[in-house]
Design a protein around this motif. Structure first.
Motif, short mmCIF file in Angstrom:
data_model
loop_
_atom_site.label_atom_id
_atom_site.label_comp_id
_atom_site.label_asym_id
_atom_site.label_seq_id
_atom_site.Cartn_x
_atom_site.Cartn_y
_atom_site.Cartn_z
N THR A 67 0.84 -1.20 0.00
CA THR A 67 0.00 0.00 0.00
C THR A 67 0.88 1.25 0.00
O THR A 67 0.71 2.15 -0.85
CB THR A 67 -0.95 -0.01 1.22
OG1 THR A 67 -1.59 -1.28 1.28
CG2 THR A 67 -1.99 1.08 1.11
N GLY A 123 1.74 4.20 10.74
CA GLY A 123 1.53 2.76 10.86
C GLY A 123 2.06 2.07 9.63
O GLY A 123 3.02 2.54 9.01
N GLY A 146 1.48 4.58 6.41
CA GLY A 146 2.18 5.85 6.50
C GLY A 146 3.69 5.68 6.56
O GLY A 146 4.43 6.43 5.89
N ASN A 192 -8.37 5.50 3.90
CA ASN A 192 -9.68 5.43 3.27
C ASN A 192 -10.56 6.56 3.81
O ASN A 192 -10.66 6.72 5.03
CB ASN A 192 -10.34 4.08 3.58
CG ASN A 192 -9.73 2.96 2.77
OD1 ASN A 192 -9.62 3.05 1.55
ND2 ASN A 192 -9.32 1.89 3.45
#
Ligand code: NAD
Length: 408
Positions: free
Chosen positions: A181, A211, A214, A308
Motif C-alpha cells: 500500500t 503505521g 504511513g 480510506n
C-alpha cells in the motif's frame, strides 16, 4: 459519505433510478456477538461486523479493523469503497470490510488471539476463498491473519492459506504485501509530481499516521528524494524542516510504540500537521481528517489520500475550488494493498510463489494503468480525479450487474 459520493457518481453517469439501489445496498451485512474470557477471568462481549458489498464479479475482498469506533455503518461504507477500488483496477472481486469494536492497544496478545479466533469461528458460514477473503487494516496485523487462517484451516481439516491475505510469508503470504500500500502511494505520488511539474529533489512531504501505510509511504517518498518534514500518529506529531531521519525514527517507534518524544524534531499536533506548508500531504490514518474546518487551510500541491475516506464531502467541495491542489483520491491512492492481496490469493490458489521484483513490477503496471485512465477521464470530462476514479469503478460494477441480469 460513501452513499453521498455514490449518488453524485450515479448522477454523473446518469444511472437509471431503477438500477441505483441494486448497486448501492450491501449484499450481506453480519453483526455477531463475541464473548471472550479476559486475562483476569472476567467475560466480555464484543461486537463484530462484516459487510459484503457485492458478489457480482467474484468473491468479496476487504480488511478487518480493530478500533473502538468501529460500527456497522463505518464497515458498510468501507466495503462500498472497496468495491469501487477493486473495479477501478479490474480485480475479480467485490468489496467487503469487517471490524470489531475493541481497543487492541489495551488488550494482551492472548486476548486478541481469543477474540480473533472467536470472530473467525462466527464468520465461517459466510467466508471462504471463493466467497470472502479478509486482510489486515487498522489495528490488525500479519499475526491476526495467521490466527484467522489457523482457525479456518482447523475447521476444514486442512491448510487453507487463500482464506486471508496479508499473512506472514512463511504461511503462504506474498513477499511485498506488507509494503504494497505504502509503496503504491509512493509510486502514484511520484507519477503525480510529473503530472503537475514538481521536481522531487527539494520537495517536502508531511505524513499523518505512521503505521503500516504511513511509514512505508514515508520511506518510499524518501527513496524518490523527497524530504519528510512532518509525521504523526494517534499521540501527536513531529516537525523538522531539515527533514526527519526516518531510520532513527523507525528505531524510536520500535522501542516506544509511538513517534511522540522523538528528540530530533519539534512536537506538533495532528491538526497542525495537516496545515503545514509542504508539497505533498499524505493522510494515512483514519477517515474524516480533512474537513470543512481545515480544507481551506491546507497548503500542499499534492494531496495523496493513503487512508480510506480521509476527506469529507464538505471538504471535497472546498478542494474543488482549489485547482492548485492535485488530489490522488483514496480508491486510487491506496489501491496497491488490495492489488498485492489479489496477487497473494492467486499465488496461494496456484501454490506457486513469485519474487518481490515480479510482485512490484506487476503492481506498478496495474497502478500505471489505473492512474492514466483516471487522469484521462478527469481531463476529458473536466471532472475531479475523485469523480473520475469513482465513475470508472461504479461503471464497471453497473455493467457487470446489467449483463448478468436479475435472477428471477
Ligand atoms: P495502522 O494501524 O498500521 O496505522 C494507523 C496509524 O494511524 C497509526 O500510526 C496510528 O497511531 C495513527 N492514528 C490513529 N488514529 C489517529 C488519529 N486520530 N490521528 C492521527 N493518527 C492516528 O493502519 P494502516 O494499515 O497503516 O491503515 C491506515 C489507513 O490506510 C486506514 O485508513 C486504512 O483503511 C488504509 N488502508 C490500509 C491498507 C493496508 O494495506 N494496511 C490498504 C488500504 C488502505
Amino acid at each position: 459519505m460513501a452513499c453521498r459520493q455514490f449518488d453524485l457518481v450515479a448522477d454523473h453517469l446518469q444511472i437509471p433510478e431503477s438500477e441505483r439501489s441494486r448497486i448501492k445496498f450491501p449484499k450481506r451485512s453480519m453483526t455477531v456477538a463475541l464473548p471472550i474470557e479476559r486475562d483476569d477471568g472476567s467475560v466480555e462481549v464484543f461486537a463484530g461486523y462484516r459487510v459484503q458489498h457485492h458478489l457480482t464479479l467474484g468473491p468479496t475482498k476487504g480488511g478487518l479493523r480493530y478500533h473502538p469506533d468501529v460500527t456497522l455503518g463505518e464497515v458498510a461504507a468501507l466495503a462500498m469503497w472497496m468495491s469501487w477500488k477493486c473495479a477501478l483496477t479490474s480485480l475479480p472481486y467485490g468489496g467487503a470490510k469487517g471490524g470489531i469494536a475493541c481497543d487492541p492497544r489495551s488488550m494482551s496478545p492472548a486476548e486478541l488471539e481469543r477474540l480473533t479466533r472467536r470472530y473467525t469461528q462466527e464468520m465461517i458460514p459466510f467466508i471462504g476463498p471463493q466467497v470472502d477473503i479478509m486482510a489486515p487494516d487498522v489495528g490488525t496485523s500479519e499475526q491476526t491473519m495467521a490466527w484467522m487462517m489457523d482457525t479456518y484451516s482447523v475447521h476444514m481439516g486442512y491448510s487453507v492459506p487463500s482464506i486471508v491475505t496479508g499473512k506472514p510469508v512463511g504461511l503462504g503470504g506474498s513477499v511485498g504485501r506488507r509494503e504494497a500500500t505504502g509503496r503504491g502511494v509512493g509510486y502514484l505520488i511520484n507519477r503525480s509530481m510529473d503530472t503537475v511539474g514538481l521536481n522531487s529533489s527539494g520537495a517536502t512531504a508531511a505524513v499523518q499516521g505512521f503505521g503500516n501505510v504511513g511509514s512505508v509511504a514515508a520511506f518510499s517518498l524518501a527513496k524518490y528524494g523527497i524530504k519528510i518534514i512532518a509525521v504523526s500518529d494517534v499521540n501527536g506529531g513531529l516537525f523538522n524542516d531539515r527533514g526527519l531521519d526516518l531510520w532513527k525514527l523507525e528505531q524510536h517507534v520500535a522501542q516506544k510504540k509511538t513517534v511522540a518524544g522523538f528528540p530530533e524534531a519539534e512536537p506538533i499536533t495532528n491538526e497542525q500537521l495537516l496545515t503545514t506548508p509542504c508539497d505533498i500531504l499524505v493522510p494515512a490514518a483514519l477517515e474524516r481528517q480533512i474537513t470543512e474546518a481545515n480544507a481551506a487551510k491546507i497548503q500542499c500541491r499534492i494531496l495523496a489520500e493513503a487512508a480510506n475516506g480521509p476527506t469529507t464531502p464538505e471538504a471535497d467541495a472546498i478542494l474543488e475550488q482549489r485547482p492548485e491542489i492535485f488530489v490522488i483520491p483514496d480508491i486510487l491512492c491506496n489501491v496497491g494493498g488490495v492489488v498485492v492481496s489479489y496477487f497473494e490469493w492467486v499465488q496461494d490458489l496456484q501454490s506457486f510463489f513469485w519474487t518481490e521484483t515480479e510482485v512490484t513490477d506487476k503492481l506498478f503496471r496495474i497502478l500505471e494503468g489505473a492512474f492514466v485512465q483516471t487522469l484521462t477521464m478527469s481531463r476529458k470530462r473536466k471532472i475531479s480525479m475523485r469523480l473520475a476514479a469513482l465513475s470508472l469503478g461504479v461503471r464497471r460494477v453497473q455493467e457487470a450487474k446489467r449483463v448478468r441480469g436479475l435472477f428471477p
